[in-house]
Design a protein around this motif. Structure first.
Motif, PDB file in Angstrom:
ATOM      1  N   ARG A  77       0.803  -1.217   0.000  1.00  0.00           N
ATOM      2  CA  ARG A  77       0.000   0.000   0.000  1.00  0.00           C
ATOM      3  C   ARG A  77       0.838   1.271   0.000  1.00  0.00           C
ATOM      4  N   LYS A 116      -7.831   0.301  -3.320  1.00  0.00           N
ATOM      5  CA  LYS A 116      -8.837   1.347  -3.512  1.00  0.00           C
ATOM      6  C   LYS A 116      -9.209   2.055  -2.216  1.00  0.00           C
ATOM      7  N   THR A 117      -8.873   1.467  -1.078  1.00  0.00           N
ATOM      8  CA  THR A 117      -9.227   2.074   0.214  1.00  0.00           C
ATOM      9  C   THR A 117      -8.032   2.755   0.886  1.00  0.00           C
ATOM     10  N   ILE A 118      -6.957   2.960   0.162  1.00  0.00           N
ATOM     11  CA  ILE A 118      -5.780   3.615   0.746  1.00  0.00           C
ATOM     12  C   ILE A 118      -6.128   5.046   1.159  1.00  0.00           C
ATOM     13  N   THR A 119      -5.902   5.355   2.416  1.00  0.00           N
ATOM     14  CA  THR A 119      -6.076   6.728   2.902  1.00  0.00           C
ATOM     15  C   THR A 119      -4.833   7.230   3.632  1.00  0.00           C
ATOM     16  N   GLU A 120      -3.831   6.384   3.755  1.00  0.00           N
ATOM     17  CA  GLU A 120      -2.651   6.767   4.541  1.00  0.00           C
ATOM     18  C   GLU A 120      -1.647   7.619   3.772  1.00  0.00           C
ATOM     19  N   ILE A 124      -2.479   7.167  -4.074  1.00  0.00           N
ATOM     20  CA  ILE A 124      -3.489   6.267  -4.625  1.00  0.00           C
ATOM     21  C   ILE A 124      -3.829   6.651  -6.072  1.00  0.00           C
ATOM     22  N   THR A 150     -14.282   4.432  -5.668  1.00  0.00           N
ATOM     23  CA  THR A 150     -13.853   4.221  -4.276  1.00  0.00           C
ATOM     24  C   THR A 150     -12.458   4.798  -4.055  1.00  0.00           C
ATOM     25  N   SER A 151     -11.586   4.636  -5.023  1.00  0.00           N
ATOM     26  CA  SER A 151     -10.231   5.193  -4.923  1.00  0.00           C
ATOM     27  C   SER A 151     -10.279   6.703  -4.814  1.00  0.00           C
ATOM     28  N   SER A 154     -11.281   7.779  -1.392  1.00  0.00           N
ATOM     29  CA  SER A 154     -10.153   7.619  -0.469  1.00  0.00           C
ATOM     30  C   SER A 154      -9.195   8.792  -0.588  1.00  0.00           C
ATOM     31  N   SER A 157     -10.528  12.078   0.880  1.00  0.00           N
ATOM     32  CA  SER A 157     -10.581  12.118   2.348  1.00  0.00           C
ATOM     33  C   SER A 157      -9.365  12.809   2.943  1.00  0.00           C
ATOM     34  N   ARG A 158      -8.315  12.976   2.171  1.00  0.00           N
ATOM     35  CA  ARG A 158      -7.098  13.621   2.658  1.00  0.00           C
ATOM     36  C   ARG A 158      -7.088  15.127   2.403  1.00  0.00           C
TER      37      ARG A 158
END
Length: 403
Positions: A77, A116-120, A124, A150-151, A154, A157-158
């Motif tokens: 990731r 697709k759920t990477i938020t760190e 992405i 979805t990506s 994510s 969200s940042r």
């Protein structure tokens, strides 16, 4: 006799006009590239490399100096380069229509669905759009739509509205910076948000992308339109705290790939918005970049490093800029500017496809002589997977323009 004189004058004028036309053609087409041969070489290189790259838990990242085969790194990731290899395969399918490349691209793309759920971190966009985005657009894989949406969620969200940008990296991995970090590379991740906003995602994704571009345009560039690499913002007030670099020579030096990211990013933002301020800015960034290039138009890894002529080049920056300039040229109405950027791009591609930079007969990549982060002691004068990606993207764009 009169007829002879008339014919003589006519022939002289015709010859002079022919010479003028030839001179004009030289000015308008200062460099050529054998596009078919360049594409053919990419095909042959992939035919050598692909049978060796069978472990789907890894992806190719680099070929070290004096080595011939790709060094693969685990799919993870945090590995921002994972999407470029499947992206290359999608472009190869688009160029050749050979279904074997489509099948290989599908196989290499779909191992990254969980990303697709990477938020760190912000990468992405780099990880998912070259793979799933190209699969959707070039491979007609419409089932990739939900993965891309979805990506995008994510990535969005940042976004920090106090700052006006999407946060890059993580402070744990980059402890030099304690608050909100934004790097120039992040401009390219915005393409995922623009795509999502047009394809059933939250319409606010476009607003986030535009705000990020505007904030970066305001804070990330010097008066001469060259870019810093890393900005640190106060997370609450949005005030710029520091302007630094991670991969350039020094905090106030001009890192060539960073400038290329900026050119590419603002050209793309203009494409997605039609807002002329972004087109004008992309031109200003390009003009600054072109002023610093050596004769072959492939930059050294940093424009301000001492003993510049003895320093390594960065073919990845050259490939990114070439791809961006081809697209930029299509947006311009002024004939001189259009030709200027088009010819500069072709000159870059001509150099990249030449024996000096081509890996044909030397290694399994398309290109040699990229520099990832010399200041950190990483990836110095190597082949890099993202150099190959933007190179084949540029060839794809050039072929489309010529067709």
């Amino acid at each position: 006799m009169k007829l002879f004189l008339v014919c003589t004058v006519f022939l002289l004028v015709s010859c002079q006009n022919s010479q003028k036309n030839n001179q004009a053609n030289v000015v308008n087409d200062i460099t050529t590239i054998n596009l078919d041969e360049a594409i053919k070489n990419c095909v042959s290189q992939l035919e050598i490399a692909v049978p060796k790259l069978t472990d789907l838990t890894k992806h190719p990242r680099l070929i070290e100096t004096d080595q011939t085969e790709w060094e693969e790194v685990p799919n993870h990731r945090l590995k921002w380069t994972s999407g470029f290899y499947p992206g290359i395969l999608w472009y190869m399918y688009n160029l050749t229509k050979d279904k074997k490349w489509k099948q290989e691209a599908i196989k290499r793309t779909e191992v990254f669905e969980d990303f697709k759920t990477i938020t760190e971190h912000h990468d992405i966009g780099f990880m998912m759009f070259p793979a799933y985005g190209n699969g959707f657009e070039l491979g007609d894989k419409k089932e990739y739509k939900e993965i891309l949406l979805t990506s995008a969620a994510s990535l969005a969200s940042r976004f920090n509205p106090n700052v006006g940008t999407i946060k890059s990296w993580s402070n744990e991995l980059h402890p030099r910076w304690q608050q909100h970090i934004t790097i120039i590379d992040n401009m390219l991740n915005l393409e995922l948000l623009f795509w999502a906003a047009k394809n059933g995602g939250d319409s606010n994704y476009k607003n986030i992308a535009i705000k990020h571009a505007e904030t970066t345009m305001e804070n990330h560039f010097r008066d001469d339109f060259t870019s810093w690499h890393v900005l640190e913002y106060d997370s609450i007030s949005g005030k710029v705290l520091n302007r630094h670099t991670k991969q350039g020579y020094a905090d106030d030096s001009r890192w060539s790939r960073g400038q290329a990211w900026g050119i590419y990013g603002y050209t793309m933002v203009y494409r997605e918005t039609g807002d002329k301020k972004f087109l004008d800015f992309a031109q200003k960034l390009t003009d600054a970049y072109l002023n610093y290039l050596p004769d072959d138009y492939i930059p050294h890894w940093d424009f301000d490093v001492p003993n510049l002529d003895n320093e390594e080049r960065d073919a990845s920056a050259g490939a990114i800029a070439a791809s961006a300039l081809l697209e930029l040229s299509t947006f311009l109405e002024d004939k001189n500017s259009k030709e200027k950027y088009y010819n500069a791009a072709v000159k870059m591609l001509s150099s990249l496809s030449s024996d000096k930079y081509s890996a044909v007969g030397k290694a399994d990549s398309f290109l040699l002589h990229s520099t990832g982060a010399k200041s950190l002691g990483w990836e110095i004068d190597v082949a890099l997977i993202y150099a190959d990606y933007y190179y084949i993207e540029a060839l794809n764009r050039l072929k489309k323009m010529r067709d």
